[in-house]
Design an enzyme around this catalytic site. Structure first.
Site, PDB file in Angstrom:
ATOM      1  CB  ILE A 181     -42.008 -20.452 -10.149  1.00 42.13           C
ATOM      2  CG1 ILE A 181     -42.376 -20.144  -8.686  1.00 42.13           C
ATOM      3  CG2 ILE A 181     -42.587 -21.803 -10.560  1.00 42.13           C
ATOM      4  CD1 ILE A 181     -43.855 -19.883  -8.465  1.00 42.13           C
ATOM      5  CG  ASP A 200     -40.931 -12.574 -17.957  1.00 38.63           C
ATOM      6  OD1 ASP A 200     -41.132 -11.342 -18.040  1.00 38.63           O
ATOM      7  OD2 ASP A 200     -40.901 -13.177 -16.877  1.00 38.63           O
ATOM      8  CB  ALA A 260     -49.175 -19.387 -12.606  1.00 36.40           C
ATOM      9  NE  ARG A 261     -52.825 -16.202  -7.452  1.00 38.46           N
ATOM     10  CZ  ARG A 261     -52.139 -16.924  -6.572  1.00 38.46           C
ATOM     11  NH1 ARG A 261     -51.802 -18.159  -6.891  1.00 38.46           N
ATOM     12  NH2 ARG A 261     -51.802 -16.433  -5.408  1.00 38.46           N
ATOM     13  CG  ASP A 285     -52.472 -26.601  -8.224  1.00 38.59           C
ATOM     14  OD1 ASP A 285     -53.141 -27.495  -7.663  1.00 38.59           O
ATOM     15  OD2 ASP A 285     -51.768 -25.785  -7.594  1.00 38.59           O
ATOM     16  CD  GLU A 290     -58.210 -21.262  -7.243  1.00 36.89           C
ATOM     17  OE1 GLU A 290     -57.934 -21.209  -6.022  1.00 36.89           O
ATOM     18  OE2 GLU A 290     -57.333 -21.268  -8.116  1.00 36.89           O
ATOM     19  CG  HIS A 309     -54.510 -22.850  -5.462  1.00 32.35           C
ATOM     20  ND1 HIS A 309     -55.184 -21.702  -5.799  1.00 32.35           N
ATOM     21  CD2 HIS A 309     -53.201 -22.495  -5.376  1.00 32.35           C
ATOM     22  CE1 HIS A 309     -54.331 -20.701  -5.908  1.00 32.35           C
ATOM     23  NE2 HIS A 309     -53.120 -21.161  -5.652  1.00 32.35           N
TER      24      HIS A 309
END
Length: 359
Positions: A181, A200, A260-261, A285, A290, A309
């Site tokens: 992504i 990263d 992402a999370r 998102d 959640e 999400h």
């Protein structure tokens, strides 16, 4: 005499069971298959923990009833808990149509000798496009101006210099995570003319250089980026990787995007950072809870974009996920080692070929 192979196609209202059926029949036309189907309630009912797995839909009893004597399970959200796995002695493959098999007890499957496959990159294009959409909406006040105009308010003051947005061209954007992504997001940002930083530790510096992005550490990225977008996986080392301590490193008025999370950042300090202007805007998102509760503090904070999400919600994602999942099952049916294994240790090397577990 051996009969057809029993297959469970457990889908939902995003990836319908028939998508699995059609995809596996196309991927393994020579196989004699007998399909059982199940539809779990997601996304009309949010996923959540079931037994000892998370992000699952439906119940263990419903899954066991649907599974029966199936040898292969093609699934999306079905809860393959330790209990389900122990109660399914005929099961020889769990193929999951998700980027990670979070709704499967992979350790229990490994102990039972059952390979578990997954579908990396299934929603990479969809999630990348959505993240870029969130960036643009936050930078240019698209959501707030739309909401104001629908209430009858013509916000011409957004054209005032102090309220005006910023362009992606020439802006430094930091990407935390550079997998499938993040790589797509970077490519599009460079087309916009952005300077792209990447944090990263698993990215090959040669790849970063070839892609025209600058590889750096997280703290340096936060200090230098006017926009930060998260694209990492949740692991013990990445949980709350953005927190009250390092969020203070952001430039005044920075924009933060998380599609992402939710676990990647600590949401507690965000309302105050928005009120003081340290964060100019937040677009999310995904959430720490959640769905977020009605009294969630960020509902009242300024300059916040929230979506439920939806980053991966495209028809192409569903079709691609079913096709990749079916390809893993077709390889298993041919006696081959599937490409995307969560537990490769269930295969023992023998004369250069991996025999099927539980055979």
């Amino acid at each position: 005499m051996t009969g057809p192979i029993q297959v469970l196609a457990s889908g939902d209202h995003f990836i319908a069971p028939q998508l699995f059926v059609d995809a596996l029949q196309a991927a393994a036309p020579e196989a004699e298959l007998d399909f059982r189907t199940q539809t779990t309630p997601w996304p009309h009912t949010p996923f959540g923990p079931v037994g000892n797995v998370k992000e699952a839909s439906g119940t263990e009893d419903e899954l066991l009833a649907a599974l029966g004597d199936a040898e292969i399970a093609l699934i999306q959200m079905a809860p393959f808990t330790e209990r389900v796995i122990q109660a399914s002695p005929n099961l020889k493959l769990i193929a999951v149509a998700r980027g990670g098999p979070v709704n499967v007890d992979v350790a229990a499957a490994t102990r039972a000798g059952i390979p578990v496959t997954f579908t990396p990159g299934r929603n990479a294009a969809a999630a990348a496009e959505f993240a870029l959409g969130l960036m643009l909406a936050a930078l240019r006040r698209i959501n707030t101006s739309d909401a104001e105009l629908k209430k009858g308010n013509w916000r011409g003051d957004y054209y005032a210099y102090e309220n005006a947005g910023i362009e992606l061209e020439g802006t430094t954007v930091g990407l935390v995570g550079y997998g499938a992504i993040g790589s797509i997001v970077a490519r599009v940002l460079r087309a916009f003319g952005s300077r792209v930083l990447v944090a990263d530790p698993y990215t090959d510096p040669a790849k970063a250089q070839a892609d025209g992005v600058e590889l750096t550490g997280l703290d340096d990225l936060l200090r230098r980026s006017s926009v930060v977008s998260l694209h990492a996986r949740v692991t013990p080392e990445t949980r709350h990787m953005l927190n009250a301590d390092n969020l203070k490193l952001l430039p005044e008025g920075a924009v933060l995007v998380n599609s992402a999370r939710g676990e990647l950042m600590d949401y507690a300090p965000l309302p105050e950072l928005l009120k003081t202007g340290r964060l100019g805007a937040l677009a999310v998102d995904v959430y720490d809870i959640e769905p977020p509760p009605a009294d969630w503090p960020l509902h009242q904070a300024p300059n916040v974009i929230t979506t439920p999400h939806l980053a991966g919600a495209t028809r192409q994602t569903a079709d691609r996920a079913a096709a990749i999942t079916a390809a893993q099952a077709a390889a298993h049916l041919r006696g081959e080692r599937p490409e995307f294994l969560a537990n490769p240790e269930v295969y023992a090397a023998a004369e250069g070929r991996a025999p099927g577990p539980r055979s």
